[in-house]
Design an enzyme around this catalytic site. Sequence first.
Site, short mmCIF file in Angstrom:
data_model
loop_
_atom_site.label_atom_id
_atom_site.label_comp_id
_atom_site.label_asym_id
_atom_site.label_seq_id
_atom_site.Cartn_x
_atom_site.Cartn_y
_atom_site.Cartn_z
N SER B 195 -11.22 -46.10 9.65
CA SER B 195 -10.06 -45.59 10.36
C SER B 195 -9.45 -44.43 9.56
O SER B 195 -10.18 -43.50 9.21
CB SER B 195 -9.08 -46.74 10.58
OG SER B 195 -8.20 -46.46 11.63
N ASP B 435 -14.07 -48.47 21.06
CA ASP B 435 -12.87 -48.23 20.26
C ASP B 435 -12.19 -46.98 20.81
O ASP B 435 -12.79 -45.90 20.85
CB ASP B 435 -13.29 -48.01 18.81
CG ASP B 435 -12.16 -47.52 17.92
OD1 ASP B 435 -10.99 -47.59 18.35
OD2 ASP B 435 -12.46 -47.06 16.80
N HIS B 460 -13.32 -50.95 16.73
CA HIS B 460 -12.79 -50.23 15.59
C HIS B 460 -13.25 -50.83 14.25
O HIS B 460 -12.96 -51.99 13.96
CB HIS B 460 -11.26 -50.26 15.69
CG HIS B 460 -10.57 -49.21 14.89
ND1 HIS B 460 -10.83 -47.86 15.02
CD2 HIS B 460 -9.59 -49.29 13.95
CE1 HIS B 460 -10.05 -47.17 14.21
NE2 HIS B 460 -9.29 -48.02 13.54
#
Lengths: 502, 502
Positions: B195, B435, B460
């Site tokens: 991320s 995601d 994710h």
Amino acid sequence: MKYSSTFSSSPCLLFIFLMIFFNSATATRFNIPRLSPIGGTILQELSGIVLQSHHSEHYKTFYYKQTLDHFNYRPESYSTFRQRYVINFKYWGGANASAPILAYLGAEAPLDGDIAGIGFLTDNAVRFNALLVYIEHRYYGKSIPFGSREEALKNASTLGYFNSAQAIADYAEILIHVKKQYHAEDSPVIVVGGSYGGMLASFFRLKYPHVALGALASSAPILYFDDITPHDGYFSIVTKDFREASETCYQTIRDSWSEIDKVASQLDGLSTLSKKFKTCNPLETTSELKNYLENIYASAAQYNRPPRYPVTVVCGGIDGEAFGSDILSKIFAGVFAYYGGNRSCYVNAPTNLSETTVGWSWQTCSEMVIPIGIENNTMFQADPFVLSEFINKCRAFYGVSPRPHWVTTYYGGHDIKLILQRFGSNIIFSNGLRDPYSSGGVLENISDSIVAVHTVNGSHCLDILPANKSSDPDWLVKQRKIEVEIIEGWIAKYYSDLKALN
Amino acid sequence: MKYSSTFSSSPCLLFIFLMIFFNSATATRFNIPRLSPIGGTILQELSGIVLQSHHSEHYKTFYYKQTLDHFNYRPESYSTFRQRYVINFKYWGGANASAPILAYLGAEAPLDGDIAGIGFLTDNAVRFNALLVYIEHRYYGKSIPFGSREEALKNASTLGYFNSAQAIADYAEILIHVKKQYHAEDSPVIVVGGSYGGMLASFFRLKYPHVALGALASSAPILYFDDITPHDGYFSIVTKDFREASETCYQTIRDSWSEIDKVASQLDGLSTLSKKFKTCNPLETTSELKNYLENIYASAAQYNRPPRYPVTVVCGGIDGEAFGSDILSKIFAGVFAYYGGNRSCYVNAPTNLSETTVGWSWQTCSEMVIPIGIENNTMFQADPFVLSEFINKCRAFYGVSPRPHWVTTYYGGHDIKLILQRFGSNIIFSNGLRDPYSSGGVLENISDSIVAVHTVNGSHCLDILPANKSSDPDWLVKQRKIEVEIIEGWIAKYYSDLKALN
């Protein structure tokens, strides 16, 4: 702190030798060096060029509202200052043709001399149909934060923003702005720089590949940090240059230091030396004289270029002194020859500190710690670089310590071939092997497109100075031709990539 | 400003949705969002893993004396703080073998959960004979400047040093230090992040190739800046995820917003809604409820992973509600299902702000301006991202403005294929197409060694979470295998280069 705000120095010519001063056991009165004599002579030599090719109507000056601190979000970081850049539109093929942009990245001097001084841009503008952009380095010339030079240079609190990472971020912002302004988003940018500016050019390509397609880094000693390059590299090459020019000259210089010490130790010795060297003021230490001489030899070697070849000139003076003259008379004859005999006095003439001297003093005392030392294998008296001493001097002067390992932390340098042979592209490291700084340069190809182009006889930044058809030797013409062809190759590939993706 | 200093969040799981809050017309009372519900549910799910695989005897915690400001030389810049990093030595093949280092680059959370949470390191430690290094991001966990969290987060003057450029410079310093400490200068470093941390990993490889040989950047939306990615990318994928799970579920959600408005407009409407959704406190605005629901749907989609698949769970609740039930009962059934029915009340439970919520709020309001907006083509009510509004809110809250174009200025992003196909190497951009952040990810190979590895069904950061032999689907096992093999290829090439140069 005194400085001259009017002195305008020439580009790439003043990568000066603060290390000599900082390094010598007896620091000067100001603890930062006076103007290197190189400024004077070289500027005289170039002044004709400056006047001759500065067709000001093709150059337009702009000011960009630049962010003081790119890497911080404190309210103070948002302060802005006016950063100068100059554009020549005359030769540009235009945005529709995605014609290239040649961008000169300013170094440790005001930008004023660069337009005429960086011949690589003007000499190749037509060939590349290029927009020429010259950007001034923060804290020099007219690109001064905090409203005035006096404020900007006041202390470490205002000087703190004066470093290479901030400077190349400035360049990124301005180049992105210029591309947007002229709808030239697809125009490839080639950045060009010399000496410290050459380091910036190569660093810029590595850190901002999305802004510059390639870099010509002339005489950039990016390996003269930490212990990558032997500390004595610089003065070993100075020595080699003199020895190659004349064995007797080299011997005379080598013998002169102890002769100075001998004379100084006699009754009224400093006074004798002062007379011998026609000093402007009575010598207070022998270091004053020795530093001055070291600096002349270093400058002569660094800028040992056609048509004058200062090393030959100095040695001509030394060797030409009448047979039987004493060593110091010979040495003075070398000094006299170097300056063409047009000075009324020598060694310690009162002089204003140039912007370069003042600015570079800060830069080397904070970030650009280039460990130049003198070892026994040279024609000089040993004067090794002692990091702890250097740090102490800087801290005493500026109140903050240098960060001697930051350059290699941020930009790398160790094991450069291993690191970059499969990373990055499109950098030319050009060097002349007679340039003492070439000892810290990249002299071997790293990959297909990160390449070294050097000449055996070249000097500091010679390739990017204005071409001179009447006096440039073949090897220099050839070096420049190779560089231009390499850059043309990058641009051709880029256009083909651009076409393939659209 | 309130925050919880004890809440320990799990890695890569909390790339939260401040944008939703900041973006919505009616900001919350605190003007920064409360803890995203994602924290709670995901942490519960992972807590078993945390307890199970955290063999603390193999992990040693260190603190590095870190420089506050790498890019400035003001006296204040020299302040230091203790930055936490954790090393697992158990599997390392040692410096003599130049055995690799796998380094997890901390993101917007304390490091505590990462040792168990980032399965990629522990799962592959044996295979790589790797030293495992986990580094905490500045301003999180135990890596707080200015002596205390309260001081550090006080205002923009102390928060200003809290940004990605400083953070990756921290990582460079620590990794160089670790390599030196264990004589592992020749050990290749592979950085791993997810991320925001995935962005850092890819940025790190690009900016510090001399420190890291390669990067695994999981679910890194490096293209979700400026106008590179359409602003509605995120919520378009959320919508698609729900629609693919159940057309009726999607329809119900799509119809629910106007139903909320309708009920709210009636006499005692907010009170009716409060009862319907069993809110912990009476609703003050419909936005409170809408933001809460948007956040659940977004979280469910972002973390829609095996074995639970939250989107399926939510839609199971919505679709499973008795035939003929009203829309809002169905919606509440979805919420109830999402939380497994184990909450006594919903929507506006009093909660402490997590470190992530507080920290990421600053980061998105200064540097990481990710323009997520909601357009009409989704199952949500339109709520476009309006940069000027966003800037005003941030300025009102922090006293300084965001720099929305800085990320692309410093790291690039525009025309990424054109720029990087001949520059850089050794980056894996991994994504799961379910995601929502994959809309800002790199989904196509850029070059032979800057590659995209994505799965159609992934969520994710799924690939870097701990492997689970009993429940991981084949496509996930395969994705991880591909990633490991690519990294092995980099390392093999590196060893052969190293050998050739020595």
